[in-house]
Design a protein around this motif. Structure first.
Motif, PDB file in Angstrom:
ATOM      1  N   PRO A  67       0.690  -1.380   0.013  1.00 34.12           N
ATOM      2  CA  PRO A  67      -0.004   0.130   0.039  1.00 34.12           C
ATOM      3  C   PRO A  67       0.954   1.384   0.099  1.00 34.12           C
ATOM      4  CG  PRO A  67      -0.533  -1.410   2.121  1.00 34.12           C
ATOM      5  CD  PRO A  67       0.673  -2.040   1.266  1.00 34.12           C
ATOM      6  N   GLY A  68       0.790   2.107  -1.035  1.00 34.60           N
ATOM      7  CA  GLY A  68       1.421   3.538  -0.892  1.00 34.60           C
ATOM      8  C   GLY A  68       2.742   3.210  -1.750  1.00 34.60           C
TER       9      GLY A  68
ATOM     10  N   ALA B 166      -8.420  -2.159  -8.464  1.00 30.80           N
ATOM     11  CA  ALA B 166      -9.435  -2.956  -7.807  1.00 30.80           C
ATOM     12  C   ALA B 166      -9.929  -2.138  -6.344  1.00 30.80           C
ATOM     13  CB  ALA B 166      -8.807  -4.288  -7.220  1.00 30.80           C
TER      14      ALA B 166
ATOM     15  N   ASP C 189     -10.160   1.102  -6.041  1.00 31.51           N
ATOM     16  CA  ASP C 189     -11.259   2.131  -6.493  1.00 31.51           C
ATOM     17  C   ASP C 189     -12.441   1.529  -6.848  1.00 31.51           C
ATOM     18  OD1 ASP C 189      -9.089   4.199  -6.139  1.00 31.51           O
ATOM     19  OD2 ASP C 189      -8.755   4.544  -8.333  1.00 31.51           O
TER      20      ASP C 189
ATOM     21  N   ASP D 121      -9.171   4.231   5.346  1.00 30.02           N
ATOM     22  CA  ASP D 121      -8.026   3.241   5.742  1.00 30.02           C
ATOM     23  C   ASP D 121      -6.596   3.708   5.898  1.00 30.02           C
ATOM     24  OD1 ASP D 121      -7.753   3.542   3.076  1.00 30.02           O
ATOM     25  OD2 ASP D 121      -7.498   1.388   2.581  1.00 30.02           O
TER      26      ASP D 121
HETATM   27  N1  LIG Z   1      -7.800  -7.124  -4.505  1.00 27.57           N
HETATM   28  C1  LIG Z   1      -8.351  -6.273  -3.896  1.00 27.57           C
HETATM   29  C2  LIG Z   1      -7.853  -4.843  -3.783  1.00 27.57           C
HETATM   30  C3  LIG Z   1      -8.325  -4.259  -2.727  1.00 27.57           C
HETATM   31  N2  LIG Z   1      -8.878  -4.598  -1.642  1.00 27.57           N
HETATM   32  C4  LIG Z   1      -9.513  -3.856  -0.512  1.00 27.57           C
HETATM   33  O1  LIG Z   1      -9.251  -2.322  -0.868  1.00 27.57           O
HETATM   34  C5  LIG Z   1      -8.501  -1.972   0.030  1.00 27.57           C
HETATM   35  C6  LIG Z   1      -7.425  -0.757  -0.590  1.00 27.57           C
HETATM   36  O2  LIG Z   1      -6.808  -1.333  -1.508  1.00 27.57           O
HETATM   37  P1  LIG Z   1      -6.038   0.125  -2.581  1.00 27.57           P
HETATM   38  O3  LIG Z   1      -5.572  -1.004  -3.602  1.00 27.57           O
HETATM   39  O4  LIG Z   1      -7.139   0.978  -3.063  1.00 27.57           O
HETATM   40  O5  LIG Z   1      -4.881   0.619  -1.836  1.00 27.57           O
HETATM   41  P2  LIG Z   1      -3.521   0.397  -1.323  1.00 27.57           P
HETATM   42  O6  LIG Z   1      -3.919  -0.616  -0.242  1.00 27.57           O
HETATM   43  O7  LIG Z   1      -2.814  -0.583  -2.360  1.00 27.57           O
HETATM   44  O8  LIG Z   1      -3.025   1.627  -0.931  1.00 27.57           O
HETATM   45  C7  LIG Z   1      -7.466  -2.889   0.622  1.00 27.57           C
HETATM   46  O9  LIG Z   1      -6.686  -2.743   1.700  1.00 27.57           O
HETATM   47  C8  LIG Z   1      -8.508  -3.825   0.632  1.00 27.57           C
HETATM   48  O10 LIG Z   1      -9.247  -3.885   1.814  1.00 27.57           O
HETATM   49  C9  LIG Z   1      -9.334  -5.866  -1.850  1.00 27.57           C
HETATM   50  O11 LIG Z   1     -10.040  -6.452  -0.700  1.00 27.57           O
HETATM   51  N3  LIG Z   1      -9.041  -6.661  -2.765  1.00 27.57           N
END
Ligand SMILES: Nc1ccn([C@@H]2O[C@H](COP(=O)(O)OP(=O)(O)O)[C@@H](O)[C@H]2O)c(=O)n1
Ligand SMILES: Nc1ncnc2c1ncn2[C@@H]1O[C@H](COP(=O)(O)OP(=O)(O)O)[C@@H](O)[C@H]1O
Length: 318
Positions: free
Chosen positions: A138-139, A160, A162, A262
């Motif tokens: 993340p990040g 995913a 978004d 989050d």
């Molecule tokens: N394939 C995925 C992608 C995201 N997510 C959920 O979305 C949240 C945010 O994902 P994100 O890709 O927007 O952000 P980052 O954690 O990569 O910054 C994750 O912590 C999961 O709770 C998920 O459940 N399944």
């Protein structure tokens, strides 16, 4: 086990091949290779670690299919395969095979052994979505880099996260509460939801050159679900892995300022744990299959992007 005397080869003889590597030719011409884990009296087979081999002249490529139950009635031929026997065939990346098909089609279509439109192998390749998975902590800058790739290289960015956030906000969504709970907890939403959102977005994106599937597959459930739902519909070109030290990633998320529920220390701790425990093994899995292109992302966006462009250029060459 005791075999009937006189020994009549047939479905029963496959029992001898349990746990061996099998080539299974399906009635539609697809060729699958995997370890035989189970068989019943109808010759229904359970294969593990399955790859589909697609052949074009003396080249072939493999695409992972995971675990498969094959109904006996669909099996044309099955037998043990010994990869140590030279075949004179050369394994290439899928992108190479696609490029080869493209050039063969325009230069000498009639010489291809199965150049007519009913060929299962070529028609499968032509109709599939091109996909690049984009993974990293993340990040690590997945969204930032994907936006630049979309702007300059003609790929459509599908995050995913978004898509899940949009579904969470959608009036009448039956999954809103569940998605919010997972996002706050840093845990992973069941794949049936995420994969359906991704497939829907791909199908509604018109004639894209390819898709950057950002933040997916993030755990074993994501990977299995993708294989189940997207086999025959999407081809993974490679995995762009943006690697970055976790403390830098955490600081970036805390400074992100998008009001995400989050991006706080408590959720971030769980997200990093989920990344380490569940996502990193998926990256390692792809690495074993030679699909990972790592770009170090603790640098400036310009430096990272320059390396990313190089990765896409290399992929386009093969
Ligand atoms: N394939 C995925 C992608 C995201 N997510 C959920 O979305 C949240 C945010 O994902 P994100 O890709 O927007 O952000 P980052 O954690 O990569 O910054 C994750 O912590 C999961 O709770 C998920 O459940 N399944
Ligand atoms: N190379 C970089 N250097 C510094 N900050 C960055 C860099 N890449 C992204 N950021 C910032 O870090 C935050 C997280 O980036 P983002 O692209 O949203 O990551 P991810 O999609 O992997 O969660 C954003 O605020 C973004 O502006």
């Amino acid at each position: 086990m005791d075999l009937p005397d006189p020994y009549l080869p047939g479905a029963i003889s496959l029992f001898e091949q349990l746990d061996k590597k099998l080539l299974v030719v399906l009635r539609d011409g697809r060729k699958l290779i995997g370890y035989l884990r189970s068989i019943d009296q109808f010759a229904n087979l359970i294969l593990e670690d399955v790859v589909e081999r697609t052949f074009v002249e003396k080249y072939f490529c493999e695409t992972g299919q995971g675990f498969m139950l094959i109904r006996g009635e669909n099996v044309e031929l099955a037998g043990e395969i010994d990869d140590s026997i030279p075949t004179g065939l050369t394994q290439v990346l899928l992108a190479v095979l696609r490029a080869f098909i493209r050039s063969s089609r325009s230069l000498r279509l009639s010489t291809l052994p199965f150049s007519h439109s009913t060929s299962p192998s070529t028609s499968i390749l032509r109709n599939m979505h091109n996909v690049v998975f984009v993974l990293g902590p993340p990040g690590s800058g997945k969204g930032t880099i994907c936006a630049k790739i979309q702007e300059n290289l003609g790929y459509v960015h599908l995050s995913a996260g978004d898509l899940l956030r949009a579904e969470r906000q959608r009036e009448g969504s039956e999954f809103g509460a569940l998605i919010e709970q997972h996002i706050r907890n840093g845990s992973i939403v069941p794949v049936e939801i995420t994969c359906a959102l991704l497939e829907n977005a791909m199908n509604n994106s018109g004639d894209a050159k390819g898709f950057l599937v950002d933040g997916f597959p993030r755990n074993e459930d994501n990977l299995q679900g993708w294989n189940k739902q997207m086999t025959g519909k999407a081809l993974v070109q490679f995995v762009l892995f943006l690697s970055c030290p976790v403390p830098i990633c955490i600081q970036r998320c805390l400074n992100r300022g998008q009001g995400r529920t989050d991006d706080n220390e408590e959720s971030l701790k769980k997200r990093v744990e989920t990344y380490n425990r569940q996502t990193f093994p998926i990256i390692e899995h792809f690495e074993k299959n030679g699909l990972v292109r790592e770009v170090k992302s603790e640098r400036s966006v310009e430096e990272i992007y320059a390396d990313v462009v190089e990765v896409f250029n290399q992929a386009a060459k093969v």
